[in-house]
Design a protein around this motif. Structure first.
Motif, mmCIF file in Angstrom:
data_model
loop_
_atom_site.group_PDB
_atom_site.id
_atom_site.type_symbol
_atom_site.label_atom_id
_atom_site.label_comp_id
_atom_site.label_asym_id
_atom_site.label_seq_id
_atom_site.Cartn_x
_atom_site.Cartn_y
_atom_site.Cartn_z
ATOM 1 N N PRO A 51 0.819 -1.201 0.000
ATOM 2 C CA PRO A 51 0.000 0.000 0.000
ATOM 3 C C PRO A 51 0.851 1.248 0.000
ATOM 4 C CG PRO A 51 0.034 -1.042 2.165
ATOM 5 C CD PRO A 51 0.715 -1.977 1.227
ATOM 6 N N ARG A 52 0.308 2.292 -0.557
ATOM 7 C CA ARG A 52 1.010 3.575 -0.604
ATOM 8 C C ARG A 52 1.185 4.128 0.803
ATOM 9 N NH1 ARG A 52 -3.283 6.018 -4.540
ATOM 10 N NH2 ARG A 52 -4.483 4.617 -3.232
ATOM 11 N N GLN A 53 2.338 4.661 1.102
ATOM 12 C CA GLN A 53 2.602 5.197 2.419
ATOM 13 C C GLN A 53 1.754 6.436 2.656
ATOM 14 O OE1 GLN A 53 6.761 5.870 2.787
ATOM 15 N NE2 GLN A 53 7.296 3.685 2.715
ATOM 16 N N GLY A 54 1.165 6.494 3.851
ATOM 17 C CA GLY A 54 0.371 7.662 4.214
ATOM 18 C C GLY A 54 -1.048 7.619 3.727
ATOM 19 N N LEU A 55 -1.414 6.625 2.918
ATOM 20 C CA LEU A 55 -2.767 6.523 2.392
ATOM 21 C C LEU A 55 -3.294 5.130 2.665
ATOM 22 C CD1 LEU A 55 -2.440 8.238 -1.096
ATOM 23 C CD2 LEU A 55 -3.511 9.179 0.945
ATOM 24 N N ALA A 56 -4.601 5.039 2.900
ATOM 25 C CA ALA A 56 -5.214 3.735 3.094
ATOM 26 C C ALA A 56 -5.263 3.006 1.766
ATOM 27 C CB ALA A 56 -6.636 3.896 3.648
ATOM 28 N N PRO A 57 -5.141 1.700 1.761
ATOM 29 C CA PRO A 57 -5.231 0.949 0.506
ATOM 30 C C PRO A 57 -6.554 1.210 -0.178
ATOM 31 C CG PRO A 57 -4.459 -0.456 2.304
ATOM 32 C CD PRO A 57 -4.901 0.836 2.911
ATOM 33 N N ARG A 58 -6.532 1.228 -1.504
ATOM 34 C CA ARG A 58 -7.747 1.519 -2.249
ATOM 35 C C ARG A 58 -8.776 0.422 -2.082
ATOM 36 N NH1 ARG A 58 -6.896 3.093 -8.324
ATOM 37 N NH2 ARG A 58 -5.583 1.256 -8.181
ATOM 38 N N ILE A 59 -8.337 -0.838 -1.934
ATOM 39 C CA ILE A 59 -9.245 -1.960 -1.789
ATOM 40 C C ILE A 59 -8.856 -2.730 -0.535
ATOM 41 C CG2 ILE A 59 -10.162 -4.058 -2.844
ATOM 42 C CD1 ILE A 59 -9.257 -2.934 -5.524
ATOM 43 N N VAL A 60 -9.805 -2.989 0.318
ATOM 44 C CA VAL A 60 -9.568 -3.810 1.498
ATOM 45 C C VAL A 60 -10.292 -5.131 1.286
ATOM 46 C CG1 VAL A 60 -9.789 -3.992 3.989
ATOM 47 C CG2 VAL A 60 -9.415 -1.751 2.940
ATOM 48 N N PRO A 61 -9.604 -6.163 0.841
ATOM 49 C CA PRO A 61 -10.282 -7.421 0.533
ATOM 50 C C PRO A 61 -10.800 -8.100 1.788
ATOM 51 C CG PRO A 61 -7.916 -7.672 0.345
ATOM 52 C CD PRO A 61 -8.164 -6.221 0.597
ATOM 53 N N ARG A 62 -11.957 -8.712 1.663
ATOM 54 C CA ARG A 62 -12.532 -9.494 2.744
ATOM 55 C C ARG A 62 -12.563 -10.950 2.303
ATOM 56 N NH1 ARG A 62 -17.834 -5.786 4.236
ATOM 57 N NH2 ARG A 62 -16.693 -3.907 4.847
ATOM 58 N N ARG A 63 -11.957 -11.795 3.103
ATOM 59 C CA ARG A 63 -11.853 -13.189 2.720
ATOM 60 C C ARG A 63 -13.219 -13.867 2.808
ATOM 61 N NH1 ARG A 63 -6.894 -16.608 4.878
ATOM 62 N NH2 ARG A 63 -5.941 -15.076 3.482
ATOM 63 N N SER A 64 -13.523 -14.640 1.800
ATOM 64 C CA SER A 64 -14.785 -15.358 1.767
ATOM 65 C C SER A 64 -14.836 -16.378 2.897
ATOM 66 C CB SER A 64 -14.958 -16.065 0.421
ATOM 67 O OG SER A 64 -16.078 -16.916 0.450
ATOM 68 N N ARG A 65 -16.030 -16.614 3.406
ATOM 69 C CA ARG A 65 -16.218 -17.615 4.446
ATOM 70 C C ARG A 65 -16.396 -19.020 3.858
ATOM 71 N NH1 ARG A 65 -20.657 -14.496 8.077
ATOM 72 N NH2 ARG A 65 -21.195 -13.649 6.038
ATOM 73 N N LEU A 66 -16.355 -19.120 2.539
ATOM 74 C CA LEU A 66 -16.437 -20.424 1.899
ATOM 75 C C LEU A 66 -15.097 -21.155 2.016
ATOM 76 C CD1 LEU A 66 -18.293 -19.445 -1.385
ATOM 77 C CD2 LEU A 66 -19.284 -20.587 0.597
ATOM 78 N N PRO A 67 -15.097 -22.477 1.928
ATOM 79 C CA PRO A 67 -13.825 -23.213 1.905
ATOM 80 C C PRO A 67 -12.949 -22.739 0.741
ATOM 81 C CG PRO A 67 -15.671 -24.718 2.201
ATOM 82 C CD PRO A 67 -16.272 -23.372 1.892
ATOM 83 N N ALA A 68 -11.650 -22.770 0.949
ATOM 84 C CA ALA A 68 -10.732 -22.238 -0.062
ATOM 85 C C ALA A 68 -10.872 -22.958 -1.392
ATOM 86 C CB ALA A 68 -9.296 -22.341 0.454
ATOM 87 N N TRP A 69 -11.060 -24.282 -1.367
ATOM 88 C CA TRP A 69 -11.172 -25.029 -2.622
ATOM 89 C C TRP A 69 -12.418 -24.616 -3.397
ATOM 90 C CZ3 TRP A 69 -15.494 -27.906 -3.555
ATOM 91 C CH2 TRP A 69 -16.289 -28.254 -2.452
ATOM 92 N N LEU A 70 -13.499 -24.246 -2.673
ATOM 93 C CA LEU A 70 -14.717 -23.816 -3.340
ATOM 94 C C LEU A 70 -14.565 -22.400 -3.903
ATOM 95 C CD1 LEU A 70 -17.599 -24.469 -4.126
ATOM 96 C CD2 LEU A 70 -18.352 -23.680 -1.869
ATOM 97 N N VAL A 71 -13.855 -21.558 -3.166
ATOM 98 C CA VAL A 71 -13.582 -20.207 -3.668
ATOM 99 C C VAL A 71 -12.792 -20.281 -4.968
ATOM 100 C CG1 VAL A 71 -12.367 -18.045 -3.180
ATOM 101 C CG2 VAL A 71 -13.680 -19.164 -1.377
ATOM 102 N N LEU A 72 -11.878 -21.248 -5.042
ATOM 103 C CA LEU A 72 -11.071 -21.423 -6.256
ATOM 104 C C LEU A 72 -11.933 -21.737 -7.468
ATOM 105 C CD1 LEU A 72 -8.168 -21.585 -7.373
ATOM 106 C CD2 LEU A 72 -8.158 -24.001 -6.758
ATOM 107 N N LEU A 73 -13.075 -22.372 -7.243
ATOM 108 C CA LEU A 73 -13.990 -22.715 -8.334
ATOM 109 C C LEU A 73 -14.922 -21.566 -8.699
ATOM 110 C CD1 LEU A 73 -15.009 -26.346 -7.269
ATOM 111 C CD2 LEU A 73 -13.160 -25.620 -8.780
#
Length: 353
Positions: A51-73
């Motif tokens: 992230p750029r110093q002094g600025l908040a990241p433009r996108i704050v990703p939220r991890r899915s609550r689905l299993p990782a293998w299902l997210v991959l699909l």
């Protein structure tokens, strides 16, 4: 292509589709009252996922609550396979009702095939994704799913259409095979070429439509197939336009999707205007070509709904900076939803006359 659990997940393969713009509903607050996305400097560290110093990241990703293998699909993208049912429904609803089982099996075959393509795409791009501020959160890039496990998962997905080939007509098998070959070429190289990338996406939907007709033995209507192609190409161009505006500069956009280097907002506006006209003309030809005693009346009654849908989508893309996720935009925009309900009602009444 409706976040699960009320959260915005990042499993759709498009970082730019998740980018928030000032003035767009749900946009994150801007860093300052006089700062715009174009004015924000892009540092070398940011390009490599820092992230750029002094600025908040433009996108704050939220991890899915689905299993990782299902997210991959990417289950959020499976809705695209409804196109298998839409074209037969428009051409010959009786055939669809008579062969419901084969139609649903065709949907399952395309869903599994598309899931295998998503796995392959993430497997090929896993090293590059680790350097990206958002794509690094994909299951393969962040290590939640290993490379070997991903390949086994993709192979398991491919087993579904292979097994279904014995139960489906040859035309469906050929369409699914063509879809897989097309997407293999897309993942390996063709997605980096402007105009080629959106054309191949549209062809993928045409293959779904053709497979749907073949599955239920519905008549093949060329005008409707052309309408599907033009509509999907229009949506893809709208998505590219959104991506360019989201990043602000063509060079910066090309860092995230190389094919964007061949586009500009002005060019995309011109192409979208052409596709809007082509979509409406092909839809009108489909209505007039219907083997129905009141085909002309059906065209007159339903064409205004088609015109409104096209114009509303253009308004969303150009005025409200939407279009990043066409499926969500269409299903969540109240005027479009109301128009679709009235459109379907008009089509149903017209067929009953």
């Amino acid at each position: 292509m409706k976040p699960l659990g009320g959260e915005e997940t990042l499993d759709d393969g498009d970082v730019l589709a998740a980018t928030k713009l000032p003035g767009h509903r749900g946009a994150a607050p801007s860093p300052g009252p006089a700062t715009t996305p174009r004015e924000q400097p892009r540092t070398t560290g940011e390009a490599h996922g820092q992230p750029r110093q002094g600025l908040a990241p433009r996108i704050v990703p939220r991890r899915s609550r689905l299993p990782a293998w299902l997210v991959l699909l990417r289950p959020r993208q499976w809705m695209k396979n409804v196109f298998v049912l839409l074209v037969p429904l428009a051409v010959d609803p009786a055939s669809l009702l008579h062969h419901t089982g084969r139609a649903l099996l065709t949907v399952a075959a395309f869903t599994a095939a598309s899931a295998a393509v998503y796995v392959l795409n993430d497997w090929l791009d896993r090293e590059r994704d680790r350097l990206h501020p958002v794509k690094r959160h994909r299951p393969l890039a962040d290590g939640r799913v290993g490379p070997l496990g991903a390949l086994l998962l993709g192979a398991g997905c491919l087993a579904v259409p292979v097994a279904g080939a014995a139960l489906l007509p040859p035309g469906v098998t050929a369409a699914v095979a063509g879809y897989l070959v097309l997407n293999l070429a897309y993942c390996l190289a063709l997605k980096h070429y402007s105009l080629v990338d959106v054309s191949l996406v549209a062809v993928g939907f045409v293959l779904r439509a053709v497979a749907g007709c073949a599955a239920v033995a519905a008549p093949f209507n060329p005008a409707l197939i052309i309408c599907v192609y033009c509509t999907c190409l229009l949506l893809s161009l709208g998505k590219r336009r959104h991506e360019l505006e989201a990043v602000g500069l063509r060079g910066e956009a090309a860092e995230q999707r190389p094919s964007l280097a061949g586009y500009s907002v002005a060019l995309l506006d011109q192409l979208m205007a052409v596709l809007l006209a082509a979509t409406l003309i092909s839809y009108l030809l489909f209505c007039l070509s219907a083997t129905h005693p009141h085909a002309s009346a059906l065209a007159v009654v339903t064409t205004p709904f088609a015109v409104f849908a096209s114009c509303r989508y253009a308004q969303l893309v150009t005025m409200r900076r939407s279009g990043g996720e066409p499926g969500r935009d269409v299903l969540t925009d109240t005027p479009l939803v109301i128009n679709a309900v009235l459109w379907l009602a008009a089509l149903a009444v017209g067929r009953l006359l």
